[in-house]
Design an enzyme around this catalytic site. Structure first.
Site, short mmCIF file in Angstrom:
data_model
loop_
_atom_site.label_atom_id
_atom_site.label_comp_id
_atom_site.label_asym_id
_atom_site.label_seq_id
_atom_site.Cartn_x
_atom_site.Cartn_y
_atom_site.Cartn_z
N GLU A 1 1.24 -1.16 -1.69
CA GLU A 1 0.08 -2.08 -2.63
C GLU A 1 1.59 -3.47 -2.54
OE1 GLU A 1 -1.15 -4.65 -5.97
OE2 GLU A 1 -2.14 -2.98 -5.95
N ASN B 1 3.70 -13.20 -5.26
CA ASN B 1 2.62 -13.90 -6.69
C ASN B 1 3.35 -15.56 -6.03
OD1 ASN B 1 3.62 -11.24 -8.34
ND2 ASN B 1 2.14 -12.69 -9.54
N ARG C 1 6.36 -5.63 -6.36
CA ARG C 1 6.87 -7.12 -5.87
C ARG C 1 7.27 -7.13 -4.57
NH1 ARG C 1 2.94 -8.76 -9.30
NH2 ARG C 1 2.47 -8.00 -11.93
N HIS D 1 -1.83 4.30 -5.45
CA HIS D 1 -1.50 4.22 -4.45
C HIS D 1 -0.54 3.45 -5.29
CE1 HIS D 1 -3.73 0.42 -6.50
NE2 HIS D 1 -2.50 -0.05 -6.79
N GLU E 1 13.35 6.49 0.61
CA GLU E 1 14.47 8.10 0.75
C GLU E 1 12.74 8.30 2.20
OE1 GLU E 1 15.00 12.16 -1.05
OE2 GLU E 1 13.68 10.90 -2.45
N HIS F 1 12.99 5.24 -6.11
CA HIS F 1 12.30 4.73 -4.61
C HIS F 1 10.83 5.19 -4.18
CE1 HIS F 1 13.37 9.19 -5.38
NE2 HIS F 1 12.66 9.32 -4.50
#
Length: 136
Positions: free
Chosen positions: A54, A58, A10, A6, A122, A73
């Site tokens: 993922e 936070n 953030r 993965h 992309e 990208h």
């Protein structure tokens, strides 16, 4: 090493990010609290695949993250052709940075969109690596 499982980015706004990646075809696979209960991670995947993306939120973060000049990208192939995909994404308010183009002669048509946090994604009509065959 055996497998790339993965990529993590953030994000600031869970709803906007889930709407954006949902429009690209990702679905939520799972989520959990991490970091001593200071962040939420949400795993997203495309149909028939595992959690390849993922999203990390936070707690208490309100300032945008600096993406940095090292980030490039995320790349996805489109299933129904570029024009049909862009028309579908436009219904979700997602527009390409510029019209689709070939990055090199004979290459796949590509274009880029940006997620709510500014990450580039992309879109390719076909995977250019397919032309290289399989490593082995």
């Amino acid at each position: 090493m055996q497998e790339l499982i993965h990529t993590m980015i953030r994000v600031l706004d869970e709803e906007r990010s889930l709407a954006f990646y949902g429009a690209l075809g990702f679905g939520e696979i799972g989520r959990s609290r991490v970091g001593g209960d200071t962040a939420t991670v949400i795993f997203l995947g495309l149909p028939g695949d595992g959690g390849r993306l993922e999203l990390t939120l936070n707690d208490g973060r309100t300032e945008p993250y600096e993406i940095g000049e090292g980030y490039g990208h995320i790349a996805l192939t489109v299933s129904d052709g570029m024009d049909a995909e862009l028309a579908r994404l436009a219904e979700h308010g997602i527009e390409p940075e510029r019209p689709p183009y070939e990055a090199y002669p004979g290459g796949p048509r590509i274009c880029f969109v940006r997620d709510p946090d500014g990450y580039r994604v992309e879109l390719l009509e076909r995977n250019p690596v397919d032309a290289f065959g399989t490593a082995g």
